[in-house]
Design a protein around this motif. Structure first.
Motif, PDB file in Angstrom:
ATOM      1  N   GLY A  83       0.836  -1.187   0.000  1.00  0.00           N
ATOM      2  CA  GLY A  83       0.000   0.000   0.000  1.00  0.00           C
ATOM      3  C   GLY A  83       0.872   1.237   0.000  1.00  0.00           C
ATOM      4  O   GLY A  83       2.101   1.146  -0.024  1.00  0.00           O
ATOM      5  N   TYR A  84       0.217   2.396   0.027  1.00  0.00           N
ATOM      6  CA  TYR A  84       0.976   3.644   0.094  1.00  0.00           C
ATOM      7  C   TYR A  84       0.154   4.724   0.783  1.00  0.00           C
ATOM      8  O   TYR A  84      -1.067   4.657   0.840  1.00  0.00           O
ATOM      9  CB  TYR A  84       1.430   4.112  -1.295  1.00  0.00           C
ATOM     10  N   PHE A  85       0.872   5.686   1.337  1.00  0.00           N
ATOM     11  CA  PHE A  85       0.312   6.930   1.854  1.00  0.00           C
ATOM     12  C   PHE A  85       0.857   8.033   0.959  1.00  0.00           C
ATOM     13  O   PHE A  85       2.004   7.958   0.520  1.00  0.00           O
ATOM     14  CB  PHE A  85       0.801   7.248   3.279  1.00  0.00           C
ATOM     15  N   SER A  86       0.073   9.057   0.748  1.00  0.00           N
ATOM     16  CA  SER A  86       0.548  10.213   0.004  1.00  0.00           C
ATOM     17  C   SER A  86       0.576  11.411   0.931  1.00  0.00           C
ATOM     18  O   SER A  86      -0.408  11.707   1.591  1.00  0.00           O
ATOM     19  CB  SER A  86      -0.368  10.519  -1.184  1.00  0.00           C
ATOM     20  N   GLY A  87       1.729  12.059   0.985  1.00  0.00           N
ATOM     21  CA  GLY A  87       1.883  13.260   1.796  1.00  0.00           C
ATOM     22  C   GLY A  87       2.101  14.467   0.905  1.00  0.00           C
ATOM     23  O   GLY A  87       2.138  14.358  -0.314  1.00  0.00           O
ATOM     24  N   LYS A  88       2.268  15.633   1.533  1.00  0.00           N
ATOM     25  CA  LYS A  88       2.480  16.867   0.774  1.00  0.00           C
ATOM     26  C   LYS A  88       3.825  16.857   0.043  1.00  0.00           C
ATOM     27  O   LYS A  88       3.932  17.300  -1.082  1.00  0.00           O
ATOM     28  CB  LYS A  88       2.409  18.079   1.698  1.00  0.00           C
ATOM     29  N   LYS A  89       4.858  16.354   0.721  1.00  0.00           N
ATOM     30  CA  LYS A  89       6.196  16.409   0.142  1.00  0.00           C
ATOM     31  C   LYS A  89       6.698  15.061  -0.360  1.00  0.00           C
ATOM     32  O   LYS A  89       7.590  15.008  -1.198  1.00  0.00           O
ATOM     33  CB  LYS A  89       7.183  16.956   1.166  1.00  0.00           C
ATOM     34  N   SER A  90       6.168  13.970   0.203  1.00  0.00           N
ATOM     35  CA  SER A  90       6.645  12.664  -0.221  1.00  0.00           C
ATOM     36  C   SER A  90       5.567  11.606  -0.008  1.00  0.00           C
ATOM     37  O   SER A  90       4.536  11.860   0.606  1.00  0.00           O
ATOM     38  CB  SER A  90       7.924  12.280   0.537  1.00  0.00           C
ATOM     39  N   HIS A  91       5.844  10.439  -0.519  1.00  0.00           N
ATOM     40  CA  HIS A  91       4.953   9.296  -0.396  1.00  0.00           C
ATOM     41  C   HIS A  91       5.621   8.238   0.472  1.00  0.00           C
ATOM     42  O   HIS A  91       6.823   8.296   0.722  1.00  0.00           O
ATOM     43  CB  HIS A  91       4.667   8.695  -1.775  1.00  0.00           C
ATOM     44  N   VAL A  92       4.827   7.259   0.896  1.00  0.00           N
ATOM     45  CA  VAL A  92       5.329   6.110   1.634  1.00  0.00           C
ATOM     46  C   VAL A  92       4.787   4.869   0.938  1.00  0.00           C
ATOM     47  O   VAL A  92       3.595   4.784   0.665  1.00  0.00           O
ATOM     48  CB  VAL A  92       4.835   6.113   3.112  1.00  0.00           C
ATOM     49  N   ILE A  93       5.658   3.919   0.621  1.00  0.00           N
ATOM     50  CA  ILE A  93       5.241   2.609   0.124  1.00  0.00           C
ATOM     51  C   ILE A  93       5.544   1.613   1.219  1.00  0.00           C
ATOM     52  O   ILE A  93       6.600   1.675   1.857  1.00  0.00           O
ATOM     53  CB  ILE A  93       5.972   2.233  -1.179  1.00  0.00           C
ATOM     54  N   TYR A  94       4.612   0.682   1.447  1.00  0.00           N
ATOM     55  CA  TYR A  94       4.771  -0.247   2.564  1.00  0.00           C
ATOM     56  C   TYR A  94       4.160  -1.614   2.277  1.00  0.00           C
ATOM     57  O   TYR A  94       3.332  -1.763   1.368  1.00  0.00           O
ATOM     58  CB  TYR A  94       4.137   0.337   3.833  1.00  0.00           C
ATOM     59  N   VAL A  95       4.565  -2.597   3.094  1.00  0.00           N
ATOM     60  CA  VAL A  95       3.907  -3.897   3.146  1.00  0.00           C
ATOM     61  C   VAL A  95       2.713  -3.711   4.074  1.00  0.00           C
ATOM     62  O   VAL A  95       2.867  -3.232   5.202  1.00  0.00           O
ATOM     63  CB  VAL A  95       4.842  -4.997   3.701  1.00  0.00           C
ATOM     64  N   ALA A  96       1.529  -4.077   3.604  1.00  0.00           N
ATOM     65  CA  ALA A  96       0.301  -3.885   4.383  1.00  0.00           C
ATOM     66  C   ALA A  96       0.147  -4.994   5.429  1.00  0.00           C
ATOM     67  O   ALA A  96       0.359  -6.168   5.137  1.00  0.00           O
ATOM     68  CB  ALA A  96      -0.910  -3.875   3.458  1.00  0.00           C
ATOM     69  N   VAL A  97      -0.203  -4.592   6.638  1.00  0.00           N
ATOM     70  CA  VAL A  97      -0.465  -5.522   7.733  1.00  0.00           C
ATOM     71  C   VAL A  97      -1.955  -5.438   8.042  1.00  0.00           C
ATOM     72  O   VAL A  97      -2.473  -4.338   8.266  1.00  0.00           O
ATOM     73  CB  VAL A  97       0.364  -5.162   8.994  1.00  0.00           C
TER      74      VAL A  97
END
Length: 186
Positions: A83-97
């Protein structure tokens, strides 16, 4: 007496075989997209986000956490996809738990402890959390995210891990290092 402020966080660390899979994805993003910040952080699920304390106060916090965490119940949790989160300056990609009721309950108790003991201000208390294992973050700008996300979007990932302890991690310059393990009752 040393009154230097030190950064800590409380997290669940996956077993080594699962951690190695996450490291593989962290390296992939670093090598193919140039997003290297994820390489500085151990694979983990954050329960109490980073907080600072005078180093001499950590023993008192460890005792409080041990008393609380020893009442927690162990369970197996599923890690399913990315999954991912979107922020103002950057994104986060992660393994979903996949969050369970027990995980949410433990998170709620730990956050209440953190606020009551002035580890975190009330403003940082979130009623819910999204458990995840971060792959890339902070330097994953829009361009790098657009390059990285197609690789993860439909990629299968399905594992389980036993959640039966937490670690207090200490920030050691550029990296977080496991410091104290807190086992659940069973």
């Amino acid at each position: 007496m040393n009154s230097e402020l030190v950064r800590y966080l409380l997290a669940a660390l996956p077993p080594e075989d699962l951690a190695q899979q996450v490291w593989f994805y962290k390296r992939h993003v670093a090598e193919t997209c140039g997003s290297v910040r994820g390489m500085r952080v151990l694979p983990h699920i954050t329960y109490i986000p980073p907080f600072t304390l005078p180093e001499q106060d950590v023993t008192m916090v460890e005792q409080g956490l041990a008393g609380l965490i020893q009442s927690f119940q162990a369970e197996s949790v599923r890690l399913e996809g990315f999954g991912y989160f979107s922020g103002k300056k950057s994104h986060v990609i992660y393994v979903a738990v996949e969050k369970t009721e027990l995980m949410q309950q433990q998170y709620t108790e730990l956050m209440a402890y953190a606020v009551e003991n002035s580890l975190l201000p009330e403003s940082q208390h979130r009623p819910s959390f999204t458990p995840h294992l971060t792959i890339a973050y902070r330097d994953l700008n829009e361009e790098k995210f657009q390059l990285a996300w197609p690789y993860f979007k439909d990629r299968p990932f399905s594992e389980t891990m036993l959640l039966d302890h937490f670690w207090l991690l200490k920030h050691e310059g550029k990296n977080w290092e496991p410091m104290t393990r807190f086992d659940f009752r069973g």
